[in-house]
Each structure stands twice: as structure tokens, then as C-alpha cells.
Design a protein around this motif. Structure first.
Motif, PDB file in Angstrom:
ATOM      1  N   ASN A  18       0.725  -1.346   0.034  1.00 34.47           N
ATOM      2  CA  ASN A  18       0.213  -0.041   0.055  1.00 34.47           C
ATOM      3  C   ASN A  18       1.073   1.180  -0.043  1.00 34.47           C
ATOM      4  N   THR A  19       0.690   2.132  -0.950  1.00 33.54           N
ATOM      5  CA  THR A  19       1.303   3.506  -0.934  1.00 33.54           C
ATOM      6  C   THR A  19       0.443   4.746  -0.378  1.00 33.54           C
ATOM      7  N   THR A  20      -0.597   4.164   0.180  1.00 32.27           N
ATOM      8  CA  THR A  20      -1.361   5.087   0.975  1.00 32.27           C
ATOM      9  C   THR A  20      -1.509   4.804   2.247  1.00 32.27           C
ATOM     10  N   TRP A  21      -1.746   5.598   3.229  1.00 35.27           N
ATOM     11  CA  TRP A  21      -1.832   5.196   4.524  1.00 35.27           C
ATOM     12  C   TRP A  21      -2.654   4.206   5.024  1.00 35.27           C
ATOM     13  N   ALA A  22      -2.322   3.099   5.759  1.00 32.12           N
ATOM     14  CA  ALA A  22      -3.468   2.050   6.286  1.00 32.12           C
ATOM     15  C   ALA A  22      -2.854   1.520   7.858  1.00 32.12           C
ATOM     16  N   VAL A  23      -3.870   1.151   8.421  1.00 34.08           N
ATOM     17  CA  VAL A  23      -3.395   0.794   9.771  1.00 34.08           C
ATOM     18  C   VAL A  23      -3.358  -0.679   9.866  1.00 34.08           C
ATOM     19  N   VAL A  24      -1.985  -1.168  10.307  1.00 39.70           N
ATOM     20  CA  VAL A  24      -1.738  -2.624  10.611  1.00 39.70           C
ATOM     21  C   VAL A  24      -1.537  -2.736  12.125  1.00 39.70           C
ATOM     22  N   ASP A  25      -1.530  -3.952  12.456  1.00 39.09           N
ATOM     23  CA  ASP A  25      -1.289  -4.273  13.929  1.00 39.09           C
ATOM     24  C   ASP A  25       0.161  -5.078  13.947  1.00 39.09           C
ATOM     25  N   VAL A  26       1.031  -4.402  14.798  1.00 36.40           N
ATOM     26  CA  VAL A  26       2.459  -4.659  14.748  1.00 36.40           C
ATOM     27  C   VAL A  26       2.586  -5.435  15.966  1.00 36.40           C
ATOM     28  N   PRO A  27       3.054  -6.960  15.895  1.00 38.59           N
ATOM     29  CA  PRO A  27       3.239  -7.470  17.223  1.00 38.59           C
ATOM     30  C   PRO A  27       4.429  -7.218  17.876  1.00 38.59           C
ATOM     31  N   GLY A  28       4.725  -7.576  19.103  1.00 43.89           N
ATOM     32  CA  GLY A  28       5.776  -7.209  19.796  1.00 43.89           C
ATOM     33  C   GLY A  28       7.305  -7.758  19.079  1.00 43.89           C
ATOM     34  N   GLN A  29       8.362  -7.141  19.115  1.00 47.62           N
ATOM     35  CA  GLN A  29       9.588  -7.605  18.242  1.00 47.62           C
ATOM     36  C   GLN A  29      10.679  -7.216  19.078  1.00 47.62           C
ATOM     37  N   ARG A  30      11.714  -8.040  18.945  1.00 41.51           N
ATOM     38  CA  ARG A  30      13.003  -7.404  19.627  1.00 41.51           C
ATOM     39  C   ARG A  30      13.955  -7.087  18.516  1.00 41.51           C
ATOM     40  N   PHE A  31      14.733  -6.369  18.994  1.00 41.09           N
ATOM     41  CA  PHE A  31      16.119  -5.806  17.940  1.00 41.09           C
ATOM     42  C   PHE A  31      17.002  -5.749  18.908  1.00 41.09           C
ATOM     43  N   ILE A  32      18.413  -5.696  17.978  1.00 46.76           N
ATOM     44  CA  ILE A  32      19.539  -4.963  18.478  1.00 46.76           C
ATOM     45  C   ILE A  32      19.438  -3.459  17.949  1.00 46.76           C
TER      46      ILE A  32
END
Length: 207
Positions: A18-32
Motif C-alpha cells: 500500500n502506497t497510501t496510509w493504512a493501519v496494521v497491527d504490529v506484534p511485539g518484536q526485539r531488536f539490536i
């Protein structure tokens, strides 16, 4: 078995269309992660931070092959961005930007493994920024997200649309830092063909 690839497994987050704004649900994630501030185009600190992240990430990739979880593809570079005045992003006042650069971590990579990889990479590369690499967890949840195609410097109109129009029209307000995921390599890709995921955690506006 093919190495785990977060871009393949979490396509909604790492390969959106999608190149227009849309809402998604982002799960918990870990990063360095490594923190810093200043213009990413000119700051030696930014370059050193990114190099430190990749040094640890590829050391972890090698170590992961000996775990039950197995090998993984090193994820794309990501960044959290903020400033005292949000207009710094729509006007391009990059010297006032703050950032935390990130690379995704598989679930089976432990904090102890990160510590070991950090020490090994520091001995090999001898870059002091490697000692600053840390583990962070994000729980972004509902987030406005869009795929931007083009130069990083051309993101401003999309960000202005988000904050000036989209959020209010959908009864939302920003929550947390602006998040970007860089799907192209600017050293090898023409600016007009770069692909960047722009993301802003949001929450409903309460009366």
C-alpha cells in the motif's frame, strides 16, 4: 530448510504494497539497537552505529546456525526517529533529528547470545560503537503504515499528510516514535527506486 527471513514471514510489515496510509497491527518484536542524533547523511556517528549493528547481526547469524532455531537472514536496517519539534521532519532540519537504529532479532536469539556476539564483534572489528549495541523490545500495536517509493528526502509530503490529514480523519493520534524500515540499499539503488516502510504507532483520540 531455508533460513528464516522476516521479510518473507511478516510480509504485511516488511513487504507491504500500500502506497497510501493504512493501519496494521504490529506484534511485539526485539531488536539490536544503537542510539544517536544528527544528520544521517553527514554524521560519522550514524555511519559507525550502522556498521556496529551489522557487525553484531552477522556474528549472531553465524552463531544461530548452532541453535535449534537455526539460521536466519539478517533483517533490513530500521530506525526510530524523533525531534523536539516534529516540523524538523517535514522541513528537513536533519541536524536536530534523534534516532535509534535497529536490526530485527529472531525469537530464538537470547540476550546472552547478543552479549557474546557483541564481545566477539568488538574483538574482531575494534569499533567502540559495537560496545553500545543493546537489545530493545517494541510493542507498537496499531500503527499507520505506508510504502514510500523514492528518495528519503521525498518522504516529507507523506509525513505531512499523515499528521495534517489522515490521523484526524480517522480519529487517531500518534503514539511513540516514527519508525522506518529500509528495504533498499542506497549504495546500489537509484534514489527514485528506493523502498521505505514508514510507520507511526497510533491510538484513538479519546474525548
Amino acid at each position: 530448510m531455508a533460513p528464516y527471513d522476516v521479510k518473507r514471514e511478516l510480509k504485511e510489515l516488511y513487504a507491504p504494497r500500500n502506497t497510501t496510509w493504512a493501519v496494521v497491527d504490529v506484534p511485539g518484536q526485539r531488536f539490536i539497537a544503537v542510539d544517536g542524533s544528527g544528520n544521517p547523511n553527514t554524521s560519522p556517528r550514524y555511519t559507525a552505529a550502522v556498521e556496529a549493528l551489522y557487525a553484531v547481526a552477522y556474528t549472531l547469524k553465524s552463531a544461530a546456525k548452532r541453535t535449534d532455531g537455526g539460521d536466519f537472514v539478517v533483517g533490513p536496517l530500521e530506525g526510530l526517529w524523533w525531534a523536539d519539534d516534529y516540523a524538523a521532519f517535514t522541513t528537513g532540519a536533519k541536524d536536530s533529528w534523534n534516532w535509534t537504529m535497529l536490526i530485527w532479532l529472531p525469537e530464538w536469539i537470547t540476550d546472552a547470545m547478543v552479549a557474546e556476539a557483541r564481545e566477539a564483534a568488538l574483538v574482531k572489528k575494534k569499533r567502540p560503537e559495537i560496545a553500545e549495541v543493546r537489545v530493545v523490545s517494541l510493542a507498537e500495536g496499531p500503527s499507520a503504515q505506508v510504502l514510500h517509493i523514492g528518495s528519503y528526502d521525498d518522504e516529507a509530503p507523506l509525513l505531512a499528510e499523515l499528521h495534517d490529514t489522515y490521523l484526524a480523519a480517522n480519529g487517531l493520534r500518534p503514539r511513540g516514535h516514527h519508525h522506518e524500515i529500509y528495504l533498499g540499499d542506497p549504495r546500489r539503488t537509484a534514489p527514485e527506486k528506493l523502498r521505505t516502510v514508514l510507520r507511526q504507532p497510533v491510538e484513538p483520540v479519546t474525548p
